[in-house]
Design a protein around this motif. Structure first.
Motif, PDB file in Angstrom:
ATOM      1  N   ALA A 100       0.831  -1.207   0.000  1.00  0.00           N
ATOM      2  CA  ALA A 100       0.000   0.000   0.000  1.00  0.00           C
ATOM      3  C   ALA A 100       0.867   1.258   0.000  1.00  0.00           C
ATOM      4  O   ALA A 100       0.572   2.223  -0.710  1.00  0.00           O
ATOM      5  N   ARG A 101       1.966   1.259   0.780  1.00  0.00           N
ATOM      6  CA  ARG A 101       2.861   2.419   0.802  1.00  0.00           C
ATOM      7  C   ARG A 101       3.521   2.624  -0.558  1.00  0.00           C
ATOM      8  O   ARG A 101       3.642   3.757  -1.026  1.00  0.00           O
ATOM      9  N   TYR A 142      10.673 -10.770  -9.881  1.00  0.00           N
ATOM     10  CA  TYR A 142       9.263 -11.155  -9.986  1.00  0.00           C
ATOM     11  C   TYR A 142       8.505 -10.027 -10.665  1.00  0.00           C
ATOM     12  O   TYR A 142       8.279  -8.977 -10.069  1.00  0.00           O
ATOM     13  N   GLU A 143       8.128 -10.244 -11.911  1.00  0.00           N
ATOM     14  CA  GLU A 143       7.356  -9.248 -12.642  1.00  0.00           C
ATOM     15  C   GLU A 143       5.902  -9.311 -12.195  1.00  0.00           C
ATOM     16  O   GLU A 143       5.375 -10.390 -11.933  1.00  0.00           O
ATOM     17  N   SER A 144       5.259  -8.162 -12.120  1.00  0.00           N
ATOM     18  CA  SER A 144       3.865  -8.065 -11.652  1.00  0.00           C
ATOM     19  C   SER A 144       3.682  -8.835 -10.348  1.00  0.00           C
ATOM     20  O   SER A 144       2.785  -9.661 -10.215  1.00  0.00           O
ATOM     21  N   ALA A 145       4.536  -8.547  -9.389  1.00  0.00           N
ATOM     22  CA  ALA A 145       4.535  -9.267  -8.117  1.00  0.00           C
ATOM     23  C   ALA A 145       3.263  -9.019  -7.312  1.00  0.00           C
ATOM     24  O   ALA A 145       2.805  -9.898  -6.591  1.00  0.00           O
ATOM     25  N   PHE A 146       2.689  -7.826  -7.451  1.00  0.00           N
ATOM     26  CA  PHE A 146       1.444  -7.539  -6.747  1.00  0.00           C
ATOM     27  C   PHE A 146       0.660  -6.490  -7.503  1.00  0.00           C
ATOM     28  O   PHE A 146       1.197  -5.747  -8.308  1.00  0.00           O
ATOM     29  N   GLU A 147      -0.626  -6.469  -7.241  1.00  0.00           N
ATOM     30  CA  GLU A 147      -1.530  -5.453  -7.790  1.00  0.00           C
ATOM     31  C   GLU A 147      -1.620  -4.315  -6.781  1.00  0.00           C
ATOM     32  O   GLU A 147      -1.385  -4.496  -5.603  1.00  0.00           O
ATOM     33  N   SER A 148      -2.006  -3.164  -7.247  1.00  0.00           N
ATOM     34  CA  SER A 148      -2.182  -2.040  -6.343  1.00  0.00           C
ATOM     35  C   SER A 148      -3.353  -2.316  -5.397  1.00  0.00           C
ATOM     36  O   SER A 148      -4.457  -2.625  -5.847  1.00  0.00           O
ATOM     37  N   PRO A 149      -3.126  -2.208  -4.107  1.00  0.00           N
ATOM     38  CA  PRO A 149      -4.229  -2.401  -3.156  1.00  0.00           C
ATOM     39  C   PRO A 149      -5.183  -1.209  -3.087  1.00  0.00           C
ATOM     40  O   PRO A 149      -6.223  -1.273  -2.441  1.00  0.00           O
TER      41      PRO A 149
END
Length: 155
Positions: A100-101, A142-149
């Motif tokens: 989130a940060r 790691y590409e696209s490791a997470f989506e924006s929360p």
């Protein structure tokens, strides 16, 4: 000159070329900074252009910001360096709060640079660099490791 000497010469030449082409790292820097420098080199080797390092404002900090010139994609990269030989994965330390940060800092960066319509992604680079080792033992991207929360905030 025997065959083994010619291979050592070739390895030395290849290493010097890579240092010139993709950048070096400061062996006297702290572990986290060295991890960021070697991650930037790794991303340059993959064809990405590093446009910012240690970008921070009151919203948070982004370790690296890269640009994929072929797809016009802005990539926000979090680098995690593990300096011990204990089991564990550096990328596990990118929890929901950290995500989130990073997303808030990325949004503020895109607004500041007037790039709000530009597609982006969030990557994580994990670096294993044990103490007293001259080079990292392992690097994983790691590409696209997470989506924006953040809801309805990122493209």
């Amino acid at each position: 000159m025997n065959w083994l000497d010619s291979m050592n010469w070739l390895d030395t030449w290849r290493e010097r070329y890579c240092d010139w082409r993709y950048g070096t790292f400061d062996p006297n820097a702290k572990v986290g900074k060295r991890g960021e420098q070697i991650a930037a080199r790794h991303l340059r080797c993959k064809g990405l252009k590093i446009i910012a390092e240690s970008e921070s404002d009151r919203g948070g900090e982004i370790d690296l910001i890269a640009l994929d010139t072929r797809s016009r994609l802005v990539i926000f990269v979090e680098v995690k360096t593990l300096a011990t030989r204990r089991p564990g994965h550096p990328a596990d330390r990118v929890d929901e709060n950290k995500q989130a940060r990073i997303a808030r800092a990325a949004m503020r960066y895109l607004k500041r640079k007037k790039l709000l319509g530009t597609p982006c992604r969030f990557d994580v680079v994990a670096v294993w660099w044990p103490t007293n080792e001259p080079l990292p033992t392992k690097i994983e991207h790691y590409e696209s490791a997470f989506e924006s929360p953040l809801e309805y905030q990122m493209f």
